[in-house]
Design an enzyme around this catalytic site. Structure first.
Site, mmCIF file in Angstrom:
data_model
loop_
_atom_site.group_PDB
_atom_site.id
_atom_site.type_symbol
_atom_site.label_atom_id
_atom_site.label_comp_id
_atom_site.label_asym_id
_atom_site.label_seq_id
_atom_site.Cartn_x
_atom_site.Cartn_y
_atom_site.Cartn_z
ATOM 1 C CG ASP A 116 29.405 15.801 -11.727
ATOM 2 O OD1 ASP A 116 29.507 14.617 -12.084
ATOM 3 O OD2 ASP A 116 29.312 16.756 -12.520
ATOM 4 C CG ASP A 117 32.937 13.035 -12.024
ATOM 5 O OD1 ASP A 117 31.841 12.551 -12.373
ATOM 6 O OD2 ASP A 117 33.770 13.491 -12.827
ATOM 7 C CG ASP A 158 27.535 11.859 -11.479
ATOM 8 O OD1 ASP A 158 28.549 11.811 -10.743
ATOM 9 O OD2 ASP A 158 27.523 12.451 -12.576
ATOM 10 C CG ASN A 159 30.361 9.488 -12.440
ATOM 11 O OD1 ASN A 159 29.611 10.206 -13.098
ATOM 12 N ND2 ASN A 159 31.537 9.920 -12.006
ATOM 13 N NE ARG A 217 24.798 14.232 -13.718
ATOM 14 C CZ ARG A 217 25.080 15.060 -12.706
ATOM 15 N NH1 ARG A 217 24.245 16.027 -12.390
ATOM 16 N NH2 ARG A 217 26.202 14.922 -12.037
ATOM 17 C CG HIS A 233 25.623 16.361 -18.707
ATOM 18 N ND1 HIS A 233 26.734 15.696 -18.291
ATOM 19 C CD2 HIS A 233 25.809 16.578 -20.039
ATOM 20 C CE1 HIS A 233 27.567 15.513 -19.297
ATOM 21 N NE2 HIS A 233 27.018 16.041 -20.381
ATOM 22 C CB CYS A 248 27.580 13.056 -16.130
ATOM 23 S SG CYS A 248 29.203 13.422 -15.450
ATOM 24 C CG HIS A 299 32.726 16.908 -13.383
ATOM 25 N ND1 HIS A 299 33.546 17.521 -14.312
ATOM 26 C CD2 HIS A 299 32.100 15.902 -14.045
ATOM 27 C CE1 HIS A 299 33.420 16.896 -15.484
ATOM 28 N NE2 HIS A 299 32.550 15.912 -15.351
ATOM 29 C CE LYS A 334 32.828 10.919 -15.495
ATOM 30 N NZ LYS A 334 33.050 12.370 -15.411
ATOM 31 C CE LYS A 359 27.228 16.949 -14.905
ATOM 32 N NZ LYS A 359 28.642 16.529 -14.924
HETATM 33 CA CA LIG Z 1 29.719 12.570 -13.007
#
Ligand SMILES: [Ca+2]
Ligand SMILES: [Ca+2]
Length: 1010
Positions: A508-509, A807-808, A550, A613, A546, A700, A849, A611
């Site tokens: 994540d991130d 994811d980013n 996803r 989300h 995010c 993240h 991001k 996660k």
């Molecule tokens: Ca993210």
């Protein structure tokens, strides 16, 4: 020779199971108490006629309440048959109620929850465009038992308005069909006038239907259409009888549904109610022809069962529910209770003729099930039965009732009626009925024995009953919401193939250069090991943030196409409201299957840890979206330690139930891994291939890490961000991640001062932040190591594809909302690492991001599949754009599924199996991005990109020469800008993207500061 059939039927005292071998169906005998004695007439199966009236209210036949309607033919059935006063439709509106009759199952199982309308409206309400023809069908079961089957009348289970590719009615087990404008195949469409018999016009829905083709269409006066259906039904009966075949037919008139067109002499005072009564009487006359036809033939009369019911409650002002509360569309009694008449002089118990059954609580699904029993027809064992066999009640032998509760959910488009909030769920168990919200709130409890009109809410007096029924209702809702049934043919086809297991590790991130094998100083030996045995992508894209990323990963579509055009969180409510389109929802659309739902139908065991989300409500959690096992962080961020010292707990769910982490000894990255490993262990027991979605929330924010990991990076970042960035870039060149021709994008610090202008304490704090970030990544890498070891240990590593993705890009967000004074990185702190370090994470790309520059949308990507990748490809880089939305079609291909569109709509992503195996791909594809006004389009060497700030305008970059987006060529290549901008616009319209300036115009004052 027919195959063995197992006939299940009841003798006088015992349940007897017989094996019958026969060239013709042999039948010895049934309800001794019933008049219908088949032993006297062997080889005769009973005929069945189901008359389903559209929108008739509970009190609309004189025997059920109101004395005004004139329905002498239905009254005569009542005189000679049995009236049931506790009968229910399984939904308060047309399509789902009809789906229940056809399938004998709760309609939500098939994604039919309101009336089927246009494609866009269906999408908005997350409904399927048609009933899945794989659904269990009463007609198909009876057809295979030798029945002649016909459907005459309104269908409304797919194939009207703008949906022309729905299956034909004959695809559901009917030999013949004739319908109206809500179905395909032969149809009779309504002509209407201004109620004076002159100047007839075609009803617009009929015109739309005619344009769909796929059947003969004829037009007839709306007043006479029921007669046309009846005539066709009688012809069908005659032909079946001539062949010696038993028959099952539906005669489902739609005339008492609006618009109301009675013959002139039945128009009364012209009010809605009087017009309705006129249509009802006119319908009764026409149905009378059918009833008389059966009654006048001795052979048919003694061997035919006629069922009459309504599909839902009355429309206000037209039909009548008597004193019952509610009407069509809601879950009060007036919305779901319906008259039921069962007629069959040769089949019912003699003493039951002309009686009223006030005891038996039953519904359409039970009648469907009972009809199978009356036809002594075996039910396929593989399907989930919601209906109960109440055939003895239907035939008047006794007054048995449902053993289990009945459930309803409201149509998604009927949250309110006339400004009144409507209950979401209802359950009836014995005399009790509970209505509640989807989350179990606002309970209303009624004792229907004492209070059938639902006037006295007893919820406060009976908390235990409320609690019990609420639990059942919520469990039912979770279980039935939008599940895909396993596709047996696909499953069988794939069983022999040696399909790989699939593990997706989504960080994540995590920025492009945050792992060792992409140039980082952060130690990630386990991720590097994956890269050494697999391939690394240079141009792997995501959707900048995010939720949208996803959504793309889960479905193979652009996020807007699956309802995730914006973030699903509370802060983005104004964006969703301003956009006001189904493409901007607060959860992943249920209309599109997730990759887990599809892989599960193909025999994969589906596992998730990490996660989610993609939806905050329980019905939107991974357990409801195709994952057999799941341990999930539901929202977008959490306290890694499981909560603050005194603060709220995080929102976790284990297998669909809320999960509270312990106060001590919890660290999210470790727990997600533990759980993932446990799920893998279970999967090995059942010998299915598995799909594991390992979605770490690391790295993240908040910056949280165990002190021993942070200690590994003490002093590493004291030289500042630009020094680290340069070192990374140098390693990237050495490793071959990028080549010599590239220049780093300028350092982007936002409003932070240059490193050499910071005071010592400031530098110390900034360095500390990055130390913690690095520790988060390292902790994740340690855990990935444990996961890989588990794959090795269990001997499946060779045939398991493991992908590591982000994811980013690195996040410039900089939250500071922990306890004041709490030590950075500790449980009570809550910080981010800020824009300068995000730029380091994204080295050498521009920005971060959320934006559509490469720093926002391109991350590290590794695919490692030892058994599936040629040895010479190991450790290599692949070029050419790939995207998170390529994963769903890729996994389908790996799973051996040839159908690449599980819901009939094409994937936007494309399979990248070749790239996983080390082959670079051409850059000829077009990719588009939009998130909160940040947008881009890339095709070949060109990329057009714009920041949300409209003043900036389109920028054009030559990605081949300048992937760090340093030299804007918009002014020198206006023709490229024009062409790409037009192509972007077409994409935006196709996918439901609302222009950001339109959204901005509707930005409320309260969020203007953002
Ligand atoms: Ca993210
Ligand atoms: Ca209806």
């Amino acid at each position: 020779m027919r195959p063995t059939r197992s006939l299940l039927f009841r003798g006088r005292e015992n349940l007897v199971k017989l094996q019958v071998w026969a060239t013709t169906v042999v039948f010895t005998h049934l309800f001794a108490a019933a008049a219908w004695d088949v032993s006297a007439a062997p080889a005769r199966l009973p005929n069945i006629i189901v008359v389903l009236v559209d929108d008739a209210g509970y009190a609309d036949f004189p025997y059920f309440g109101d004395e005004r309607p004139r329905t002498p033919h239905i009254d005569r059935l009542c005189d000679e048959g049995i009236r049931f006063t506790q009968f229910y439709a399984n939904a308060p509106i047309c399509s789902p109620s009809r789906a229940a009759w056809i399938t004998g199952q709760y309609p939500a199982r098939w994604g039919i929850t309101s009336f089927i309308a246009s494609r866009q409206e269906n999408a908005q309400r997350e409904m399927r465009n048609w009933l899945d023809p794989a659904a269990r069908s009463l007609a198909r079961i009876l057809q295979s038992a030798g029945y002649a089957t016909g459907h005459f009348g309104k269908w409304h289970l797919g194939g009207g308005r703008d949906v022309g590719e729905a299956p034909l009615i004959t695809d559901y087990g009917f030999d013949e069909s004739l319908t109206q404008f809500e179905g395909l195949g032969d149809r009779v469409l309504p002509l209407v006038d201004s109620r004076d018999g002159a100047s007839q016009e075609q009803l617009p829905l009929g015109i739309a239907s005619e344009q769909l083709g796929r059947g003969e269409t004829t037009w007839a006066d709306r007043r006479a259409i029921t007669g046309v259906l009846v005539n066709r039904a009688i012809e069908f009966i005659q032909s079946a009888s001539a062949e010696g075949q038993p028959f099952y037919i539906n005669v489902w008139p739609d005339d008492v549904h609006t618009p109301l067109f009675p013959p002139k002499e039945l128009q009364g005072d012209g009010s809605k109610r009087e017009l309705y009564l006129g249509v009802l009487e006119n319908m009764d006359r026409q149905l009378g022809m059918l009833f008389d036809f059966i009654r006048q033939s001795e052979k048919l009369r003694d061997n035919t069962l006629i069922i009459v019911a309504s599909d839902n409650g009355c429309e206000p002002g037209a039909g009548s529910a008597g004193k019952l509360r509610g009407a069509k569309g809601n879950l009060y009694e007036g919305g779901v209770r319906s008259p039921l008449v069962v007629w069959g002089p040769g089949m019912l118990a003699k003493a039951a003729a002309g009686t009223t059954n006030e005891q038996t609580v039953l519904s359409s699904i039970d009648v469907a099930e009972s009809l199978l029993s009356i036809a002594a027809t075996e039910t396929p064992s593989s399907v989930e039965l919601d209906g109960e066999d109440l055939s003895r009640s239907l035939l008047g032998v006794e007054q048995q009732t449902r053993a289990t509760p009945l459930f309803w959910s409201r149509p998604p488009d009927r949250a309110q009626i006339d400004g009144q909030a409507m209950p979401d769920l209802a359950v009836r168990d014995g005399a009790w009925k509970l209505l509640v919200e989807f989350d179990g709130g606002a309970p209303q409890l009624y004792d229907l024995a004492a209070d059938p009109n639902e006037t006295a809410n007893l919820a406060e007096q009976h908390p235990q009953i409320v609690c019990d029924l609420r639990t059942k209702a919520l469990a039912w809702h979770a279980e039935t919401s939008a599940r895909l049934e396993p596709d047996q043919s696909r499953k069988a086809k794939m069983q022999s193939a040696n399909r790989p297991n699939i593990v997706v590790i989504l960080a994540d991130d995590l920025g492009f250069s945050d792992v060792g094998c992409y140039g980082s100083e952060i130690a990630t030996p386990n991720i590097d090991r994956l890269a050494a045995r697999g391939v690394r992508f240079r141009e792997f894209y995501n959707n900048a943030r995010c939720c949208p990323s996803r959504a793309a990963l889960m479905t193979g579509r652009y996020p807007h196409q699956v309802g995730v055009g914006a973030m699903i969180d509370g802060y983005a409510t104004w964006i969703r409201e301003a956009a006001d389109r189904p493409s901007y929802g607060d959860h992943l659309s249920r209309q599109t299957p997730t990759i887990a739902e599809v892989l599960r139908t193909a025999g994969y065991r589906t596992l998730m840890s990490g996660k989610w989300h993609l939806g905050a409500r329980q019905a939107e959690w991974p357990a409801q979206r195709g994952f057999d096992r799941s341990f999930a962080l539901i929202p977008g961020a959490m306290n890694y330690f499981g909560g603050e010292t005194n603060g709220p707990r995080v929102n976790l769910a284990l297998n669909g139930e809320s999960f509270a982490p312990p106060q001590d000894g919890f660290f999210a990255t470790d727990e997600f891994t533990d759980q993932g490993i446990e799920f893998l262990g279970e999967a090995r027991q059942v010998a299915q291939p598995f799909f594991l979605y390992m979605a770490y929330n690391a790295p993240h924010w908040p910056l949280h890490a165990p002190p021993e990991d942070i200690a590994k990076y003490t002093g590493v970042y004291d030289g500042g961000w630009q020094a680290i960035r340069k070192a990374r870039f140098k390693r990237m060149l050495e490793l071959g991640v990028v080549d010599e021709s590239i220049r780093m994008a300028p350092m982007d610090r936002g409003d932070v001062n240059p490193w050499n202008e910071l005071a010592d304490p400031e530098r110390a704090e900034w360095a500390r932040r990055m130390e913690i970030y690095a520790a988060q990544v390292t902790r994740m890498d340690d855990n990935i190591g444990r996961l890989l070891e588990e794959l090795e240990r269990s001997g499946v590593a060779d045939n398991t594809l493991v992908m590591l993705l982000s994811d980013n890009g690195g996040a410039a967000e900089d939250p500071h909302r922990g306890q004041p004074g709490a030590e950075l990185g500790s449980r009570d702190s809550f910080w981010g690492y800020g824009r300068p370090w995000a730029t380091v994470s994204n080295t050498p790309w521009r920005r971060h991001k959320v934006t559509a520059y490469e720093g926002g949308i391109s991350g590290p990507a590794i695919a490692c599949w030892p058994g599936g990748v040629p040895t010479e490809a190991r450790g290599k880089f692949v070029d050419g754009p790939a995207h998170l939305m390529d994963l769903a079609p890729t996994f389908l291909e790996l799973a051996g599924l040839d159908d690449s569109s599980p819901d009939g709509a094409p994937f936007e992503g494309r399979p990248i199996v070749d790239m996983i195996q080390g082959k670079s791909a051409p850059a000829d594809r077009t990719l588009c991005w939009e998130h909160e006004g940040n947008r881009a389009i890339r095709k070949g060497r060109w990329k057009l990109v714009m920041l949300a700030n409209l003043k900036s305008g389109w920028e054009l970059y030559d990605i081949d020469a300048d992937r760090t987006e340093s030299t804007n060529l918009a002014a020198t290549h206006p023709e490229v800008v024009r062409e790409f901008a037009a192509e972007y616009q077409a994409w935006a319209e196709r996918c439901g993207v609302v222009a950001w300036d339109e959204i901005e115009k509707r930005r409320p004052e309260a969020s203007a500061a953002k």
